[in-house]
Design an enzyme around this catalytic site. Structure first.
Site, short mmCIF file in Angstrom:
data_model
loop_
_atom_site.label_atom_id
_atom_site.label_comp_id
_atom_site.label_asym_id
_atom_site.label_seq_id
_atom_site.Cartn_x
_atom_site.Cartn_y
_atom_site.Cartn_z
N GLU B 75 0.80 -1.21 0.00
CA GLU B 75 0.00 0.00 0.00
C GLU B 75 0.84 1.27 0.00
O GLU B 75 0.44 2.29 0.57
CB GLU B 75 -0.95 0.03 1.21
CG GLU B 75 -2.36 0.36 0.82
CD GLU B 75 -3.35 0.18 1.95
OE1 GLU B 75 -3.18 -0.77 2.72
OE2 GLU B 75 -4.25 1.01 2.05
N THR B 80 -0.42 2.59 -8.14
CA THR B 80 -0.99 3.86 -8.59
C THR B 80 -0.02 4.57 -9.53
O THR B 80 -0.42 5.10 -10.57
CB THR B 80 -1.33 4.74 -7.38
OG1 THR B 80 -2.00 3.94 -6.41
CG2 THR B 80 -2.20 5.90 -7.78
N ARG B 217 -8.47 0.48 -4.98
CA ARG B 217 -7.39 -0.20 -4.26
C ARG B 217 -7.48 -1.71 -4.50
O ARG B 217 -8.48 -2.35 -4.16
CB ARG B 217 -7.53 0.10 -2.76
CG ARG B 217 -6.86 -0.89 -1.85
CD ARG B 217 -5.49 -0.44 -1.43
NE ARG B 217 -4.76 -1.55 -0.84
CZ ARG B 217 -3.55 -1.96 -1.24
NH1 ARG B 217 -2.95 -1.34 -2.23
NH2 ARG B 217 -2.96 -2.98 -0.66
N ASP B 245 5.83 -3.72 -11.94
CA ASP B 245 5.11 -3.47 -10.70
C ASP B 245 4.96 -4.78 -9.95
O ASP B 245 4.68 -5.82 -10.56
CB ASP B 245 3.72 -2.88 -11.02
CG ASP B 245 2.94 -2.55 -9.76
OD1 ASP B 245 1.70 -2.56 -9.83
OD2 ASP B 245 3.56 -2.28 -8.71
N GLN B 249 3.38 -6.86 -0.08
CA GLN B 249 3.28 -7.61 1.17
C GLN B 249 4.43 -8.60 1.29
O GLN B 249 5.08 -8.93 0.30
CB GLN B 249 1.95 -8.38 1.22
CG GLN B 249 0.74 -7.53 1.56
CD GLN B 249 0.25 -6.74 0.39
OE1 GLN B 249 0.46 -7.13 -0.74
NE2 GLN B 249 -0.37 -5.60 0.66
#
Lengths: 470, 410
Positions: B75, B80, B217, B245, B249
């Site tokens: 996150e 994005t 998201r 990309d 996690q």
């Protein structure tokens, strides 16, 4: 005869020493063999250190027996014959290998490993929870009384000038041996009603029988040697028996534990037969791992939600290949394994527990090789469950993975080559439309690396060959 | 251990994919399959030869392609930025692609309200002044219903009715209080934005705007890549970048190692607004501390000795608002922070402090023989298209200059 019985040097003595030398040689050969033949047997570092401890313990035992009990004929008692010196000369394991010259460390280790294994099986299958303590820690805890006894004896030095223990010390020694065997029998009894699938029970029984016979022989020869110090032929024979039994047992104990490294006997997984590819096959779940070519020509309705689509084997295989090629395959593999778990009926908790444990070790545990992307809460829920055979154990995790696959992988799948191949191999009705536009997926030629991580090859090397610090 | 079956098909498919994809990019159309049987062999040979030629060409061309990696914790804004690059330098999102995000956005809405409602219940039980987290009786029923919907595998389409109910629940005081404590729950950053736009999102013929897509998201899993050229397709001499990309996690990080070879630049995204939040995959670890350790680990990789590092200090918009309410000291790494003033100056002061911390970390983790690699810090807000465009132009300039220096031309 009288002379050689007291000072050593009888023919039988030399034979016994020869046998013990042979057994030591075989022991070392057996230990080194796996490393020479296979490239790198999958031994964890802790397992390796245990193996080394056992080798040193065995060598120590045999040598100290030979030196302290008069097998070889010396003109005068050499200083380095003293029992204590032989024990003290091993630096790294001073306390462990201290003077308990006639108490084999290997025996203690093997018994403790078996006890730990039985305890873990009890925890998993009878109480249906994941074991709370790591096996290595448990092993150390169980071995402590043994080490304590050895240290105690070393401190009190109850050995007389011929390295024989005074009679009053014999009883506690025998008691400790017997106590360990009794503990093993007790825990094995607790799991006797479980139908294990991978011969665990047989292993435990084997361990009990071998160790009982060993201890029986030992005590017998020992007592004969100690008690009848004055009857010479008894001395000779019992000495011979003692050393030969010790040599044979050392070898047997070691080979029982080195063919699969000691610690692996504690984990359930190592029992998988090599002809089974998946746990599902090993457990005998119907229809696992086979790509069944169904006779129906009618294709899959691609507008179904993903969880229905994944029930179809061909689609699942195609989707799995796609996911594997862009390093996201663990989600689909996890889904498949949970699906297989679902096929096991609820009234068969043993197989359910095997499968659940397998899934947890491969997908849920932090650092697992195919760890999935789930939230902290879901992970803790699974790891702290009170019932490993519960049908809803993995529900939350499956939910999260489905969301992940739907929102992330599925879109890219529709525009991937895997889907094109799938469509070709499974012609559908002419009027059904495609779910998405025909466009080059961003995941196409995903990663230009040499190996697919889901082939379980070396993961921690830079493809250029230099090792990255992980 | 599932490897046997998957391995074979996986490898075959993979090699087939790479071959055919090259054919695609070159030829642009796929040869027809309906060939008369007698001509099949000759056609195939020709095809194979063509593919070989293309592969050779591609291999030559690939040496001029610069590999960029987007790394960072979960996150932090990597995807994005990825979407922004797609918007800026590729064809952008067409209507079909925009529509494909509708389900994602709706899923975000359901998940957010479920997290908030469940969080309110939990806080109501555990906290000392639990009364302010108790949802009003009328809204409790709505809450239970929405929580049940949120646990399903398939979410229903967001209709006006459901949207209205969600809005009502969102406005409940307890939910607002819970949202204020959102840092201990895993509330996504897009929560406020989507909740405020619920009327628009629930239209029958709703097509997401570009902004909606950027706010959506989704946790990335595996690896995604695009190839683009910042100057535009027409100029051949422009740099070609291939941007990767990845998921952030912990379980996704073991896959990173496959991308580490031959990297021109690493764009490391660090969300500076997350100094008071915990990880999604481990709620006992602070996100900023995780980012710090991760950045340290990435810097120490042997493969990155010559790689340029662009540190994007992301989510500045949220940082601006948060720093005035929550002091930086709550994070262990920033515990020596002294607030100076308030208002705008405070924000700048705090930002400079954070930037300095990252610089210190960089120089601590860099071995003496890697000192000449490029390291630049940029303040970004991944949602702001202009800012990302500007930032990327600076990155591009830096990399081009670096390229020329290495080629000995500067």
């Amino acid at each position: 005869m009288a002379v050689c019985a007291l000072t050593g040097g009888c023919v039988t003595d030399y034979i016994a020493v020869a046998i013990s030398g042979l057994s030591l040689f075989l022991l070392l050969a057996r230990a080194v063999f796996p490393f020479l033949v296979q490239k790198a047997p999958s031994t964890k570092a802790s397992g390796l250190s245990l193996v080394i401890i056992q080798i040193i313990g065995s060598i120590n035992l045999i040598l100290s027996l030979v030196m302290s009990v008069n097998f070889l004929k010396w003109n005068q008692r050499q200083p380095w014959q003293s029992c204590y010196i032989w024990a003290g000369s091993y630096l790294a394991y001073l306390v462990l290998l201290s003077v308990w010259a006639e108490g084999p460390l290997g025996f203690g280790l093997l018994m403790s490993c078996r006890i730990v294994q039985a305890f873990q099986l009890y925890h998993v299958f009878v109480k249906r929870r994941l074991p709370p303590v790591k096996p290595f820690v448990l092993l150390i805890l169980i071995l402590l009384p043994w080490i304590g006894g050895a240290a105690f004896i070393h401190i009190n030095k109850p050995l007389n000038h011929q390295c024989h223990m005074r009679t009053q010390w014999v009883i506690p020694v025998v008691c400790i041996h017997a106590f360990y065997i009794a503990a093993l029998i007790g825990v094995t009894r607790a799991v006797r009603h479980i139908e294990f699938r991978f011969h665990e029970f047989k292993d435990l029984l084997q361990g009990i029988i071998v160790s009982s016979i060993a201890v029986g022989f030992w005590i017998g020869a020992y007592i004969l040697n100690e008690v009848h110090e004055d009857i010479l032929w008894v001395q000779v024979v019992s000495r011979f028996l003692l050393l030969v039994t010790a040599s044979v047992l050392v070898l047997v104990f070691f080979s029982m534990s080195v063919s699969q490294p000691l610690l692996s006997q504690i984990s359930l997984r190592k029992r998988e037969s090599t002809e089974f590819v998946t746990m599902g096959q090993a457990l005998g779940i119907p229809g696992c791992g086979l790509l069944v070519q169904t006779a129906s020509v009618a294709g899959v309705d691609l507008h179904q939600p993903l969880d229905k689509l994944l029930q179809d084997k061909r689609f699942r295989q195609s989707f799995m290949d796609f996911a594997d090629s862009c390093l996201a395959g663990e989600s689909v593999h996890f889904f498949e394994e949970v699906h297989e778990l679902g096929k096991i009926p609820l009234d068969d908790p043993v197989r359910r527990i095997y499968m659940a444990r397998h899934i947890i070790e491969n997908y849920i545990v932090t650092g697992a090789e195919m760890e999935i992307n789930i939230s902290h809460r879901t992970r803790q829920e699974i790891l702290g469950t009170l019932d490993l055979a519960h049908p809803d154990l993995f529900n939350h995790a499956v939910n999260e993975m489905m969301q992940l696959m739907k929102m992330n992988l599925l879109k890219d799948y529709w525009s991937s080559m895997n889907f094109v191949k799938f469509k070709e191999e499974n012609p559908r009705q002419p009027d059904s439309s495609e779910p998405a536009g025909w466009d080059l997926s961003p995941r196409l030629s995903c990663v230009r690396c040499t190996d697919n991580p889901f082939n379980h090859e070396q993961l921690h090397k830079c493809p250029s060959g230099r090792k990255c610090d992980v | 251990m599932f490897a046997e079956l998957t391995r074979e098909t996986g490898q075959n498919t993979y090699s087939m994919i790479s071959m055919l994809s090259l054919a695609f990019e070159g030829m642009g159309s796929f040869c027809s399959r309906q060939k008369p049987y007698s001509e099949a062999d000759a056609e195939e040979n020709e095809q194979a030869a063509e593919i070989e030629r293309r592969i050779a060409q591609e291999t030559k061309a690939e040496q001029h392609i610069h590999k960029l990696l987007l790394l960072g914790a979960g996150e932090s804004g990597k995807s994005t930025i990825f979407k922004q690059i797609k918007l800026l330098f590729q064809t952008g999102f067409d209507e079909a692609e925009l529509r494909s995000y509708t389900s994602v956005i709706h899923a975000n809405v359901y998940q957010t309200i479920k997290i908030l409602y469940d969080g309110a219940k939990e806080l109501g039980q555990n906290e000392s002044d639990s009364s302010k987290y108790v949802v009003s009786i009328e809204n409790k029923e709505i809450g239970e219903k929405l929580s049940a919907i949120g646990s399903r595998l398939d979410y229903p389409y967001l209709t006006k009715d459901i949207a209205h109910e969600i809005k009502t629940l969102w406005k409940d005081a307890a939910i607002q209080e819970t949202y204020a404590r959102g840092n201990i729950l895993q509330v996504p950053d897009c929560a406020q934005y989507f909740m405020e736009n619920l009327e628009r999102l629930s239209e029958a013929d709703y097509v997401p705007t570009k902004e909606d897509v950027l706010y959506a998201r989704v946790r990335t899993t595996g690896v995604v890549e695009i190839q683009f050229s910042p100057v535009g397709e027409s100029r051949k001499s422009g740099e070609v970048y291939r941007l990767y990309d990845v998921g952030g996690q912990r379980n996704e990080r073991r896959k990173w190692i496959h991308l580490f070879e031959g990297v021109t630049a690493v764009i490391f995204c660090a969300a500076i607004s997350e100094y008071d939040q915990m990880l999604f995959e481990d709620e006992t670890k602070n996100r900023m501390m995780e980012t710090k350790e991760l950045f340290d680990w990435v810097l120490k990789q042997a493969c990155f000795e010559k790689t340029s590092f662009m540190l994007f200090l992301n989510k500045f918009d949220i940082f601006e608002k948060k720093v005035q309410k929550v002091p930086l000291n709550v994070c262990e790494w920033f515990k020596d922070y002294q607030p100076k003033a308030s208002g705008k100056h405070e924000v700048e002061h705090a930002y400079e402090f954070v930037k300095k911390k990252f610089e210190e970390l960089y120089f601590q983790s860099t071995k003496p023989d890697c000192v000449d690699r490029v390291f630049k810090i940029y303040r970004t807000t991944a949602l702001d298209q202009k800012l990302v465009k500007k930032t990327f132009k600076l990155v591009d300039e830096t990399l081009r200059r670096r390229n020329l220096i290495e080629a000995g031309l500067l």
